[in-house]
Design a protein around this motif. Sequence first.
Motif, PDB file in Angstrom:
ATOM      1  N   VAL A   1       0.859  -1.171   0.000  1.00 50.64           N
ATOM      2  CA  VAL A   1       0.000   0.000   0.000  1.00 50.64           C
ATOM      3  C   VAL A   1       0.900   1.228   0.000  1.00 50.64           C
ATOM      4  CG1 VAL A   1      -1.736   1.289   1.245  1.00 50.64           C
ATOM      5  CG2 VAL A   1      -1.818  -1.209   1.212  1.00 50.64           C
ATOM      6  N   ARG A   2       0.638   2.131  -0.911  1.00 51.93           N
ATOM      7  CA  ARG A   2       1.519   3.287  -1.054  1.00 51.93           C
ATOM      8  C   ARG A   2       0.695   4.557  -1.163  1.00 51.93           C
ATOM      9  NH1 ARG A   2       5.062   4.813  -6.018  1.00 51.93           N
ATOM     10  NH2 ARG A   2       6.658   6.157  -5.103  1.00 51.93           N
ATOM     11  N   LEU A   3       1.179   5.581  -0.472  1.00 48.13           N
ATOM     12  CA  LEU A   3       0.597   6.917  -0.550  1.00 48.13           C
ATOM     13  C   LEU A   3       1.708   7.883  -0.908  1.00 48.13           C
ATOM     14  CD1 LEU A   3      -1.453   6.733   2.757  1.00 48.13           C
ATOM     15  CD2 LEU A   3      -2.463   6.943   0.479  1.00 48.13           C
ATOM     16  N   VAL A   4       1.437   8.785  -1.835  1.00 47.28           N
ATOM     17  CA  VAL A   4       2.462   9.725  -2.279  1.00 47.28           C
ATOM     18  C   VAL A   4       1.937  11.145  -2.152  1.00 47.28           C
ATOM     19  CG1 VAL A   4       3.930  10.464  -4.183  1.00 47.28           C
ATOM     20  CG2 VAL A   4       3.389   8.032  -3.902  1.00 47.28           C
ATOM     21  N   GLU A   5       2.642  11.943  -1.346  1.00 39.87           N
ATOM     22  CA  GLU A   5       2.262  13.340  -1.163  1.00 39.87           C
ATOM     23  C   GLU A   5       3.010  14.235  -2.143  1.00 39.87           C
ATOM     24  OE1 GLU A   5       2.573  11.542   3.079  1.00 39.87           O
ATOM     25  OE2 GLU A   5       3.688  11.477   1.198  1.00 39.87           O
ATOM     26  N   SER A   6       2.394  15.348  -2.463  1.00 34.79           N
ATOM     27  CA  SER A   6       3.042  16.349  -3.314  1.00 34.79           C
ATOM     28  C   SER A   6       2.472  17.713  -2.980  1.00 34.79           C
ATOM     29  CB  SER A   6       2.830  16.023  -4.797  1.00 34.79           C
ATOM     30  OG  SER A   6       1.453  16.058  -5.124  1.00 34.79           O
ATOM     31  N   GLY A   7       3.149  18.754  -3.467  1.00 40.48           N
ATOM     32  CA  GLY A   7       2.624  20.101  -3.314  1.00 40.48           C
ATOM     33  C   GLY A   7       3.288  20.941  -2.249  1.00 40.48           C
ATOM     34  N   GLY A   8       4.199  20.357  -1.495  1.00 38.83           N
ATOM     35  CA  GLY A   8       4.882  21.137  -0.475  1.00 38.83           C
ATOM     36  C   GLY A   8       5.800  22.186  -1.085  1.00 38.83           C
ATOM     37  N   GLY A   9       6.281  23.092  -0.248  1.00 39.90           N
ATOM     38  CA  GLY A   9       7.178  24.128  -0.727  1.00 39.90           C
ATOM     39  C   GLY A   9       7.396  25.188   0.328  1.00 39.90           C
ATOM     40  N   SER A  10       7.987  26.298  -0.111  1.00 46.19           N
ATOM     41  CA  SER A  10       8.276  27.414   0.782  1.00 46.19           C
ATOM     42  C   SER A  10       7.426  28.606   0.402  1.00 46.19           C
ATOM     43  CB  SER A  10       9.755  27.781   0.688  1.00 46.19           C
ATOM     44  OG  SER A  10      10.569  26.717   1.098  1.00 46.19           O
ATOM     45  N   VAL A  11       6.773  29.196   1.383  1.00 44.84           N
ATOM     46  CA  VAL A  11       5.927  30.369   1.146  1.00 44.84           C
ATOM     47  C   VAL A  11       6.138  31.364   2.268  1.00 44.84           C
ATOM     48  CG1 VAL A  11       4.170  29.117  -0.142  1.00 44.84           C
ATOM     49  CG2 VAL A  11       3.948  29.359   2.328  1.00 44.84           C
ATOM     50  N   GLN A  12       5.713  32.571   2.026  1.00 47.74           N
ATOM     51  CA  GLN A  12       5.735  33.586   3.070  1.00 47.74           C
ATOM     52  C   GLN A  12       4.443  33.517   3.877  1.00 47.74           C
ATOM     53  OE1 GLN A  12       6.578  37.364   1.094  1.00 47.74           O
ATOM     54  NE2 GLN A  12       8.735  37.141   1.658  1.00 47.74           N
ATOM     55  N   ALA A  13       4.501  34.012   5.079  1.00 49.06           N
ATOM     56  CA  ALA A  13       3.321  34.051   5.932  1.00 49.06           C
ATOM     57  C   ALA A  13       2.186  34.777   5.211  1.00 49.06           C
ATOM     58  CB  ALA A  13       3.646  34.754   7.246  1.00 49.06           C
ATOM     59  N   GLY A  15       0.524  33.299   2.855  1.00 45.82           N
ATOM     60  CA  GLY A  15       0.374  32.635   1.569  1.00 45.82           C
ATOM     61  C   GLY A  15      -0.449  31.369   1.648  1.00 45.82           C
ATOM     62  N   SER A  16      -0.578  30.696   0.500  1.00 41.81           N
ATOM     63  CA  SER A  16      -1.384  29.480   0.405  1.00 41.81           C
ATOM     64  C   SER A  16      -0.616  28.380  -0.309  1.00 41.81           C
ATOM     65  CB  SER A  16      -2.674  29.762  -0.377  1.00 41.81           C
ATOM     66  OG  SER A  16      -3.472  30.722   0.273  1.00 41.81           O
ATOM     67  N   LEU A  17      -0.956  27.157   0.043  1.00 43.48           N
ATOM     68  CA  LEU A  17      -0.443  25.974  -0.644  1.00 43.48           C
ATOM     69  C   LEU A  17      -1.542  24.935  -0.686  1.00 43.48           C
ATOM     70  CD1 LEU A  17       3.142  25.350   0.843  1.00 43.48           C
ATOM     71  CD2 LEU A  17       2.594  25.925  -1.531  1.00 43.48           C
ATOM     72  N   LEU A  79      -5.283  18.971   0.561  1.00 46.08           N
ATOM     73  CA  LEU A  79      -5.296  19.827   1.744  1.00 46.08           C
ATOM     74  C   LEU A  79      -5.036  21.253   1.272  1.00 46.08           C
ATOM     75  CD1 LEU A  79      -5.513  19.992   4.854  1.00 46.08           C
ATOM     76  CD2 LEU A  79      -3.009  19.886   4.912  1.00 46.08           C
ATOM     77  N   GLN A  80      -6.070  22.059   1.303  1.00 49.10           N
ATOM     78  CA  GLN A  80      -5.946  23.472   0.948  1.00 49.10           C
ATOM     79  C   GLN A  80      -5.554  24.238   2.196  1.00 49.10           C
ATOM     80  OE1 GLN A  80      -6.241  25.137  -2.083  1.00 49.10           O
ATOM     81  NE2 GLN A  80      -5.501  26.884  -0.878  1.00 49.10           N
ATOM     82  N   MET A  81      -4.428  24.929   2.125  1.00 51.82           N
ATOM     83  CA  MET A  81      -3.912  25.651   3.285  1.00 51.82           C
ATOM     84  C   MET A  81      -3.827  27.133   2.940  1.00 51.82           C
ATOM     85  SD  MET A  81      -0.911  23.032   4.517  1.00 51.82           S
ATOM     86  CE  MET A  81       0.121  23.377   3.103  1.00 51.82           C
ATOM     87  N   ASN A  82      -4.591  27.922   3.646  1.00 50.91           N
ATOM     88  CA  ASN A  82      -4.621  29.375   3.421  1.00 50.91           C
ATOM     89  C   ASN A  82      -4.095  30.111   4.641  1.00 50.91           C
ATOM     90  OD1 ASN A  82      -5.896  29.004   0.875  1.00 50.91           O
ATOM     91  ND2 ASN A  82      -7.888  28.868   1.896  1.00 50.91           N
ATOM     92  N   ASN A  83      -3.714  31.351   4.425  1.00 49.04           N
ATOM     93  CA  ASN A  83      -3.241  32.202   5.511  1.00 49.04           C
ATOM     94  C   ASN A  83      -2.196  31.470   6.367  1.00 49.04           C
ATOM     95  OD1 ASN A  83      -3.073  34.505   7.073  1.00 49.04           O
ATOM     96  ND2 ASN A  83      -4.825  33.962   8.361  1.00 49.04           N
TER      97      ASN A  83
END
Length: 125
Positions: A1-13, A15-17, A79-83
């Motif tokens: 069983v495998r799960l693969v995450e993506s979308g991480g990175g560096s943002v300023q306070a 911001g959104s990812l 996972l929508q991450m705002n602010n």
Amino acid sequence: VRLVESGGGSVQAGGSLTLSCTPSGWTLSSYCVAWFRQAPGKEREGVASVNTDGTRVVAESVRGRFAASKDNKNNTLNLQMNNLEPEDTAMYYCAAKKYGRRCLAALLPNDYDWWGQGTQVSVSS
């Protein structure tokens, strides 16, 4: 069983990812799935979960800023991450329970059976 995450990175306070989690070889719509995070020197903590019936739990620390959702068409957990805040800096992990096990109100890492490798989110002030 495998799960693969993506979308991480560096943002300023402020911001959104958007993070995504894709299973390999199975369909996550029928499973309880969740996001966790772990900052250096801290314990892994639950962020949000999505149950088999679509009901969701969001940790108080991110409520109003983060939202988890299943995209059944694309077979992903998002996972929508705002602010974003510097305190959100952590490795973010996707997790799932075995078939038939429902999500609970408490987001407990030991309650989940399968884990991805994680994707790093860094928020600078």
